[in-house]
Motif scaffolding. Sequence first.
Motif, PDB file in Angstrom:
ATOM      1  N   GLN A   4       0.820  -1.210   0.000  1.00 27.40           N
ATOM      2  CA  GLN A   4       0.000   0.000   0.000  1.00 27.40           C
ATOM      3  C   GLN A   4       0.853   1.259   0.000  1.00 27.40           C
ATOM      4  O   GLN A   4       0.595   2.195  -0.760  1.00 27.40           O
ATOM      5  N   PHE A   5       1.869   1.294   0.853  1.00 21.01           N
ATOM      6  CA  PHE A   5       2.626   2.537   1.027  1.00 21.01           C
ATOM      7  C   PHE A   5       3.905   2.570   0.195  1.00 21.01           C
ATOM      8  O   PHE A   5       4.400   3.637  -0.146  1.00 21.01           O
ATOM      9  N   GLY A   6       4.472   1.393  -0.098  1.00 20.20           N
ATOM     10  CA  GLY A   6       5.722   1.343  -0.855  1.00 20.20           C
ATOM     11  C   GLY A   6       6.952   1.396   0.013  1.00 20.20           C
ATOM     12  O   GLY A   6       8.082   1.248  -0.476  1.00 20.20           O
ATOM     13  N   MET A   7       6.765   1.609   1.300  1.00 18.29           N
ATOM     14  CA  MET A   7       7.841   1.565   2.286  1.00 18.29           C
ATOM     15  C   MET A   7       7.254   1.050   3.595  1.00 18.29           C
ATOM     16  O   MET A   7       6.039   1.133   3.807  1.00 18.29           O
ATOM     17  N   ILE A   8       8.123   0.566   4.456  1.00 23.60           N
ATOM     18  CA  ILE A   8       7.698   0.142   5.788  1.00 23.60           C
ATOM     19  C   ILE A   8       8.892   0.294   6.729  1.00 23.60           C
ATOM     20  O   ILE A   8      10.030  -0.007   6.354  1.00 23.60           O
ATOM     21  N   ALA A   9       8.652   0.832   7.909  1.00 24.90           N
ATOM     22  CA  ALA A   9       9.714   0.994   8.907  1.00 24.90           C
ATOM     23  C   ALA A   9       9.637  -0.164   9.893  1.00 24.90           C
ATOM     24  O   ALA A   9       8.550  -0.517  10.360  1.00 24.90           O
ATOM     25  N   LEU A  10      10.783  -0.757  10.190  1.00 27.90           N
ATOM     26  CA  LEU A  10      10.819  -1.933  11.057  1.00 27.90           C
ATOM     27  C   LEU A  10      11.555  -1.635  12.358  1.00 27.90           C
ATOM     28  O   LEU A  10      12.611  -0.994  12.362  1.00 27.90           O
ATOM     29  N   GLY A  11      10.990  -2.115  13.451  1.00 31.52           N
ATOM     30  CA  GLY A  11      11.614  -1.987  14.760  1.00 31.52           C
ATOM     31  C   GLY A  11      11.384  -3.241  15.569  1.00 31.52           C
ATOM     32  O   GLY A  11      10.864  -4.249  15.067  1.00 31.52           O
ATOM     33  N   THR A  12      11.741  -3.178  16.835  1.00 34.92           N
ATOM     34  CA  THR A  12      11.596  -4.341  17.719  1.00 34.92           C
ATOM     35  C   THR A  12      10.612  -4.094  18.852  1.00 34.92           C
ATOM     36  O   THR A  12      10.073  -5.034  19.418  1.00 34.92           O
ATOM     37  N   ASP A  13      10.414  -2.812  19.220  1.00 39.65           N
ATOM     38  CA  ASP A  13       9.650  -2.462  20.423  1.00 39.65           C
ATOM     39  C   ASP A  13      10.377  -2.933  21.682  1.00 39.65           C
ATOM     40  O   ASP A  13       9.744  -3.216  22.698  1.00 39.65           O
ATOM     41  N   PHE A  14      11.721  -3.025  21.594  1.00 41.25           N
ATOM     42  CA  PHE A  14      12.457  -3.442  22.795  1.00 41.25           C
ATOM     43  C   PHE A  14      12.172  -2.489  23.939  1.00 41.25           C
ATOM     44  O   PHE A  14      11.965  -1.313  23.715  1.00 41.25           O
ATOM     45  N   PRO A  15      12.090  -2.929  25.183  1.00 41.82           N
ATOM     46  CA  PRO A  15      12.336  -4.286  25.671  1.00 41.82           C
ATOM     47  C   PRO A  15      11.113  -5.190  25.680  1.00 41.82           C
ATOM     48  O   PRO A  15      11.148  -6.256  26.266  1.00 41.82           O
ATOM     49  N   VAL A  16      10.009  -4.755  25.021  1.00 42.77           N
ATOM     50  CA  VAL A  16       8.850  -5.643  24.924  1.00 42.77           C
ATOM     51  C   VAL A  16       9.267  -6.926  24.199  1.00 42.77           C
ATOM     52  O   VAL A  16       8.898  -8.031  24.588  1.00 42.77           O
ATOM     53  N   GLU A  17      10.043  -6.767  23.131  1.00 41.43           N
ATOM     54  CA  GLU A  17      10.660  -7.891  22.436  1.00 41.43           C
ATOM     55  C   GLU A  17      12.178  -7.739  22.560  1.00 41.43           C
ATOM     56  O   GLU A  17      12.677  -6.706  22.997  1.00 41.43           O
ATOM     57  N   GLN A  18      12.903  -8.766  22.152  1.00 40.96           N
ATOM     58  CA  GLN A  18      14.356  -8.696  22.241  1.00 40.96           C
ATOM     59  C   GLN A  18      14.902  -7.659  21.276  1.00 40.96           C
ATOM     60  O   GLN A  18      14.336  -7.405  20.209  1.00 40.96           O
ATOM     61  N   ILE A  19      16.020  -7.082  21.642  1.00 40.67           N
ATOM     62  CA  ILE A  19      16.620  -5.983  20.898  1.00 40.67           C
ATOM     63  C   ILE A  19      17.309  -6.454  19.615  1.00 40.67           C
ATOM     64  O   ILE A  19      17.615  -5.662  18.736  1.00 40.67           O
ATOM     65  N   ASN A  20      17.512  -7.754  19.466  1.00 41.61           N
ATOM     66  CA  ASN A  20      18.273  -8.372  18.392  1.00 41.61           C
ATOM     67  C   ASN A  20      17.633  -8.105  17.024  1.00 41.61           C
ATOM     68  O   ASN A  20      16.559  -8.614  16.723  1.00 41.61           O
ATOM     69  N   PRO A  21      18.282  -7.357  16.130  1.00 43.34           N
ATOM     70  CA  PRO A  21      17.684  -7.066  14.822  1.00 43.34           C
ATOM     71  C   PRO A  21      17.609  -8.285  13.915  1.00 43.34           C
ATOM     72  O   PRO A  21      16.801  -8.313  12.978  1.00 43.34           O
ATOM     73  N   PHE A  22      18.429  -9.275  14.186  1.00 36.06           N
ATOM     74  CA  PHE A  22      18.407 -10.473  13.350  1.00 36.06           C
ATOM     75  C   PHE A  22      17.190 -11.336  13.652  1.00 36.06           C
ATOM     76  O   PHE A  22      16.710 -12.076  12.786  1.00 36.06           O
ATOM     77  N   ALA A  23      16.655 -11.212  14.854  1.00 38.00           N
ATOM     78  CA  ALA A  23      15.366 -11.842  15.153  1.00 38.00           C
ATOM     79  C   ALA A  23      14.254 -11.153  14.365  1.00 38.00           C
ATOM     80  O   ALA A  23      13.304 -11.795  13.909  1.00 38.00           O
TER      81      ALA A  23
END
Length: 518
Positions: free
Chosen positions: A417-436
């Motif tokens: 829909q948008f052609g872009m998307i920003a990705l995060g983790t919401d750490f510390p709700v989830e682990q900080i590891n970007p590879f996860a």
Amino acid sequence: MKGVSVDLIIHNAQIHTLDASDRVLQAIAIRNGKIIEVGAERQILNKYSAEQTVDAQGKDVYPGLTDAHGHMLMYAKQLLGVDLRGVKSLQEMIHRCEQYKAKNPNLKFIVGQGWDQNLWANQEMPTNEQLNILFASIPVCLYRVDGHAALVNDFLLKKSDLIQKSAPISDGEVVIKNNKPTGLLIDNAMSLVQPFLPDFSKKAYLEALLMVQDELLQYGITSVHEAGIDFEHISWLKELIDKHSLHVNLYAMLMDTPKNRAFVQKHGKYRYKNLVIRSFKCFADGALGSRGALLKGPYHDHPESRGLLLTEVAQMQNLAQFCLAHGYQMNTHSIGDSANALVLSIYQKVFNTKPDHRFRIEHAQILDPKDFIKFSQFAVFPSVQPTHAISDAHWAEKRLGKDRLKGAYAYQTLFNQFGMIALGTDFPVEQINPFATIQAASNNPFGENLQFDQIIKGMTIYAAFASFQEKQLGTLEKGKDATLAIFEYPINTQLGQVQNYAWRTFIKGKCVFKLDAL
């Protein structure tokens, strides 16, 4: 013949520029924190001479990764308090509190974070009877993993007079059982006890923030979109920057308070070295796990509830206009399909005034399928955290039923829909590891997988666009900041390939992390 002088050359590398042509080159020349040129190995080594040369040993080099939705301050508090992540029962949670108190006998309060009742055998929300027995004379506050619920003891309830309160409030809930508060507070009800809960010292917070930074840099994360700060935190962050201690680029979202609005009216779009402030964080609803996400229909496993609206519509509309007037961005936490529909309708009016507003919806977890097109129609930037799909997969259907899963965790649809998307983790709700995050986005249990190039750009150039920083960050091109990471292993989306880390991390040409220095 001596070449053109630069500060640093990195060569013998696989440099993923992520530019318009997606070139992969071998060497990069850097001066005064900026990229001078990226090119072939011999081209750069013959043309330039440098005070420092790094042989990257054939490793992958990418723009420094961005976590587009994290909580450094919340993580710092979690490091200082009781770590409740992964507890498998209420009893284990209580035991960790006892251990923490034994290690910190002089501390006059207990704060913890990270419990998730969905990991427990009965999956029931906890009550505070055992806390009252073990900790009768000090305040105790234990936050759920998403930060949208807390279990507190009667000592704290009495301090805040909530021991006399009845259940519902307009934007939260004091959970009652047998005509007595259970100690469980949902969403904005937590704010009723905050004034009576002691906190850690500023010194302790600043030390913990630097511990969080260390972890970020080890993963090659060089930028964080800090999802909600109070006015006092601005001076904290500036203090660390002035001490040359805080290196990561921070794009901080202000909470909607009178002091923060006054700050914006005085300073406008604000930059202080590596701190950028030009956005507000708003909460439309709560979290799905604590049944605070605002749904169009009742919860499948709790028909009496449709969730919570945490911010009045008029206030959200007012904030949107305030942001528009001051060139700021509005980033709204929206999880449920009703909350997302509401926020999209508010953003429509903004789009009609300013098409390139870049207002964001944070999470966008559950949508009515007919509402997806509005991201395109109103230029709404989706900002999501793929590891939520992994964490929520085993219980989301219980909350929503099968039909509503069609619009859940729909990352590819949002991207289309948008052609872009920003990705995060919401750490510390989830682990900080970007590879996860990479693994989760490419192996989404709800079927909406992103492709590798979409994922890596969602953590680099798309995240830069989502924070108005695409001219400085996000790709490795001439004139941009020399902010990059050299990774120990190739980055890929194969299942099980989560364990990776930076071999070197650079911010503006300065090495801020070396793996062999650990």
